[in-house]
Design a protein around this motif. Structure first.
Motif, PDB file in Angstrom:
ATOM      1  N   MET A 173       1.303  -2.645  -9.870  1.00 32.20           N
ATOM      2  CA  MET A 173       1.747  -4.009  -9.169  1.00 32.20           C
ATOM      3  C   MET A 173       2.070  -4.858 -10.371  1.00 32.20           C
ATOM      4  SD  MET A 173      -0.886  -6.307  -7.046  1.00 32.20           S
ATOM      5  CE  MET A 173      -0.565  -5.340  -5.817  1.00 32.20           C
ATOM      6  N   LYS A 174       1.468  -4.714 -11.850  1.00 34.46           N
ATOM      7  CA  LYS A 174       1.931  -5.070 -12.894  1.00 34.46           C
ATOM      8  C   LYS A 174       3.406  -4.703 -13.213  1.00 34.46           C
ATOM      9  CE  LYS A 174      -2.604  -5.770 -15.023  1.00 34.46           C
ATOM     10  NZ  LYS A 174      -3.548  -5.346 -16.245  1.00 34.46           N
ATOM     11  N   ARG A 175       3.932  -3.542 -13.075  1.00 33.08           N
ATOM     12  CA  ARG A 175       5.033  -3.123 -13.480  1.00 33.08           C
ATOM     13  C   ARG A 175       5.955  -3.565 -12.578  1.00 33.08           C
ATOM     14  NH1 ARG A 175       8.884  -0.057 -12.731  1.00 33.08           N
ATOM     15  NH2 ARG A 175       7.912   0.547 -10.543  1.00 33.08           N
ATOM     16  N   ALA A 176       5.714  -3.790 -11.247  1.00 31.80           N
ATOM     17  CA  ALA A 176       6.520  -4.233 -10.272  1.00 31.80           C
ATOM     18  C   ALA A 176       7.033  -5.455 -10.495  1.00 31.80           C
ATOM     19  CB  ALA A 176       5.991  -3.967  -8.625  1.00 31.80           C
ATOM     20  N   MET A 177       5.936  -6.209 -10.804  1.00 29.03           N
ATOM     21  CA  MET A 177       5.883  -7.729 -10.951  1.00 29.03           C
ATOM     22  C   MET A 177       7.071  -8.102 -12.078  1.00 29.03           C
ATOM     23  SD  MET A 177       3.068 -10.659 -11.808  1.00 29.03           S
ATOM     24  CE  MET A 177       2.151  -9.924 -10.294  1.00 29.03           C
ATOM     25  N   ARG A 178       6.767  -7.236 -13.239  1.00 32.01           N
ATOM     26  CA  ARG A 178       7.682  -7.582 -14.507  1.00 32.01           C
ATOM     27  C   ARG A 178       9.121  -7.010 -14.277  1.00 32.01           C
ATOM     28  NH1 ARG A 178       6.583  -4.285 -20.241  1.00 32.01           N
ATOM     29  NH2 ARG A 178       8.457  -5.210 -21.432  1.00 32.01           N
ATOM     30  N   PHE A 179       9.299  -6.215 -13.537  1.00 29.47           N
ATOM     31  CA  PHE A 179      10.833  -5.857 -13.449  1.00 29.47           C
ATOM     32  C   PHE A 179      11.198  -6.182 -12.013  1.00 29.47           C
ATOM     33  CE2 PHE A 179       8.987  -2.686 -16.600  1.00 29.47           C
ATOM     34  CZ  PHE A 179       9.847  -3.036 -17.542  1.00 29.47           C
ATOM     35  N   LYS A 180      10.362  -6.924 -11.315  1.00 30.69           N
ATOM     36  CA  LYS A 180      10.964  -7.540  -9.908  1.00 30.69           C
ATOM     37  C   LYS A 180      11.415  -6.357  -8.975  1.00 30.69           C
ATOM     38  CE  LYS A 180      12.441 -11.723 -11.999  1.00 30.69           C
ATOM     39  NZ  LYS A 180      11.278 -12.466 -11.736  1.00 30.69           N
ATOM     40  N   GLN A 181      10.273  -5.408  -9.051  1.00 31.94           N
ATOM     41  CA  GLN A 181      10.712  -4.325  -8.099  1.00 31.94           C
ATOM     42  C   GLN A 181       9.776  -4.388  -6.823  1.00 31.94           C
ATOM     43  OE1 GLN A 181      10.392  -1.025 -10.733  1.00 31.94           O
ATOM     44  NE2 GLN A 181      12.543  -1.093 -11.287  1.00 31.94           N
ATOM     45  N   VAL A 182       9.998  -3.516  -5.745  1.00 35.27           N
ATOM     46  CA  VAL A 182       8.939  -3.441  -4.816  1.00 35.27           C
ATOM     47  C   VAL A 182       8.384  -1.872  -4.801  1.00 35.27           C
ATOM     48  CG1 VAL A 182      10.497  -4.748  -3.379  1.00 35.27           C
ATOM     49  CG2 VAL A 182      10.809  -2.190  -3.233  1.00 35.27           C
ATOM     50  N   PHE A 183       7.200  -1.631  -4.105  1.00 34.10           N
ATOM     51  CA  PHE A 183       6.625  -0.449  -3.797  1.00 34.10           C
ATOM     52  C   PHE A 183       5.858  -0.565  -2.601  1.00 34.10           C
ATOM     53  CE2 PHE A 183       3.339  -2.678  -6.228  1.00 34.10           C
ATOM     54  CZ  PHE A 183       2.198  -2.321  -5.400  1.00 34.10           C
ATOM     55  N   ALA A 184       5.613   0.616  -2.005  1.00 36.84           N
ATOM     56  CA  ALA A 184       5.044   0.783  -0.831  1.00 36.84           C
ATOM     57  C   ALA A 184       3.709   1.536  -0.912  1.00 36.84           C
ATOM     58  CB  ALA A 184       6.035   1.617   0.173  1.00 36.84           C
ATOM     59  N   PHE A 185       2.736   1.079  -0.016  1.00 33.16           N
ATOM     60  CA  PHE A 185       1.639   1.819  -0.158  1.00 33.16           C
ATOM     61  C   PHE A 185       1.309   2.105   1.587  1.00 33.16           C
ATOM     62  CE2 PHE A 185      -3.359   1.351   0.461  1.00 33.16           C
ATOM     63  CZ  PHE A 185      -3.608   2.171  -0.538  1.00 33.16           C
ATOM     64  N   LEU A 186       0.786   3.510   1.381  1.00 32.25           N
ATOM     65  CA  LEU A 186       0.620   4.099   2.779  1.00 32.25           C
ATOM     66  C   LEU A 186      -0.710   4.732   3.045  1.00 32.25           C
ATOM     67  CD1 LEU A 186       3.569   4.685   2.200  1.00 32.25           C
ATOM     68  CD2 LEU A 186       3.293   6.893   3.546  1.00 32.25           C
ATOM     69  N   MET A 187      -1.408   4.408   4.038  1.00 26.55           N
ATOM     70  CA  MET A 187      -2.789   4.727   4.422  1.00 26.55           C
ATOM     71  C   MET A 187      -2.700   5.696   5.767  1.00 26.55           C
ATOM     72  SD  MET A 187      -5.608   1.952   3.687  1.00 26.55           S
ATOM     73  CE  MET A 187      -6.908   3.107   3.840  1.00 26.55           C
ATOM     74  N   LEU A 188      -3.108   6.828   5.585  1.00 26.38           N
ATOM     75  CA  LEU A 188      -3.274   7.870   6.651  1.00 26.38           C
ATOM     76  C   LEU A 188      -4.423   8.186   6.925  1.00 26.38           C
ATOM     77  CD1 LEU A 188      -0.637  10.908   6.692  1.00 26.38           C
ATOM     78  CD2 LEU A 188      -3.247  11.338   6.696  1.00 26.38           C
TER      79      LEU A 188
END
Length: 349
Positions: free
Chosen positions: A202-217
């Motif tokens: 989350m810190k990395r994505a915030m810094r570089f303005k990127q997205v990431f996904a989180f899956l629960m199975l």
């Protein structure tokens, strides 16, 4: 000039520093570097090599005294497999009746450490941990100079033992570190490491303005499967599902055990569409898997997706919303994917 006994006793006191480095959990490189430097101090040698078998790599530490200068270099040796096999082969056939370690040092000096002078004096000691060879330490002197004595061999053996202690501590540290972040049953990451990874991503994505996904199975009807096939079979099924997740994910993805029969996957630099495609592959792989080598389709899974930053900006919120999407997938009939962003965005698998 050769050191006298008193001087050697003083220099041997420096082993306390090695012991301190070991107890502090310092990196092997720091400890091995120190051992090479001490060997140059206390032995009548111009060069010291410490060859270390590090998993599938062979690392060579070389210490050399040139006039008033001291230089220690570290390098990976080429043809690592050949050197490893040679060391193990020589070690197996090197012990004589009195237990003396006697490698063919002339070949080692020429082929492994680039010593061309066959008349050089060479002494060595194996680096052993629990009767397993993980390297060798060598001291080399020019021909015509003071020959090595039994005392020198003894000192080199002491240094090899120090290296072995450092290596064993390093192995133990790696084992404990791995156990602290992995699930005991499945071998994938545990909840603690998952949360830490989400925070970092989350810190990395915030810094570089990127997205990431989180899956629960979640595994569908695992209780019924356990009732029919036994709990050991159910445990094996969880391990199989963990392997399916890993085989479908990239190296940069984090696959973790979230709860009893729940898994989670962190997908860096991945949006909703990419997460859906991965989810479809995962569910299809699970549907087609023969658990306990029985029939296909004995187990299925449901999957929920949340995406940063569209769905959540906090760790707890991201997990909650992926869990909400998972609950909707379960309540809508199981064996399907739902995303938090409008539960009907994703069609049934």
């Amino acid at each position: 000039m050769r050191l006298n006994i008193d001087e050697k006793d003083v220099l041997l006191g420096t082993f306390a520093e090695i012991t301190s480095l070991i107890s502090l959990g310092k990196d092997n490189r720091v400890i091995f570097n120190k051992i090479v430097n001490i060997a140059l101090d206390i032995l009548p040698t111009r060069k010291v090599h410490l060859i270390y078998l590090d998993d599938h790599r062979v690392v060579k530490y070389t210490g050399e005294s040139l006039e008033n200068k001291r230089n220690v270099t570290v390098e990976d040796l080429p043809e690592s497999t050949g050197i490893t096999e040679w060391l193990h082969r020589e070690h197996e056939g090197s012990r004589v009746v009195d237990g003396v370690f006697a490698l063919d040092l002339a070949i080692l000096a020429q082929e492994c450490v680039n010593e061309q002078d066959e008349s050089s004096s060479v002494i060595s000691a194996p680096l052993m941990a629990k009767s397993a060879l993980f390297g060798i330490i060598l001291a080399i002197n020019d021909s015509g100079k003071h020959e090595f004595s039994d005392d020198d061999i003894h000192l080199l053996t002491i240094m090899a033992n120090q290296a072995a202690i450092a290596f064993e501590n390093y192995q133990l540290y790696k084992k404990l570190e791995l156990e602290s972040i992995t699930d005991g049953l499945t071998g994938i990451y545990n909840y603690r490491h998952l949360i830490r990874s989400i925070k970092l991503e989350m810190k990395r994505a915030m810094r570089f303005k990127q997205v990431f996904a989180f899956l629960m199975l979640d595994v569908d009807n695992l209780k019924e499967y356990n009732d029919s096939n036994g709990h050991l079979s159910g445990s094996r099924a969880l391990t199989d599902i963990a392997e399916i997740l890993k085989s479908n994910c990239r190296d940069i993805d984090i696959v973790a055990k979230y709860g009893g029969d729940e898994f989670a996957v962190l997908l860096p630099q991945t949006g909703l569409n990419g997460a859906v495609k991965l989810g479809e592959r995962i569910l299809e792989s699970i549907r087609n898997f023969k658990f306990d080598r029985l029939n296909k389709g004995l187990l299925t899974c449901s999957l929920g997706i949340a995406v940063y930053p569209e769905d959540a900006l906090e760790v707890e919120q991201l997990i909650e919303r992926a869990d909400n999407a998972l609950y909707r997938a379960k309540s809508d009939g199981k064996n399907m994917i739902r995303s938090y962003r409008g539960y009907n965005y994703v069609e049934e698998s």
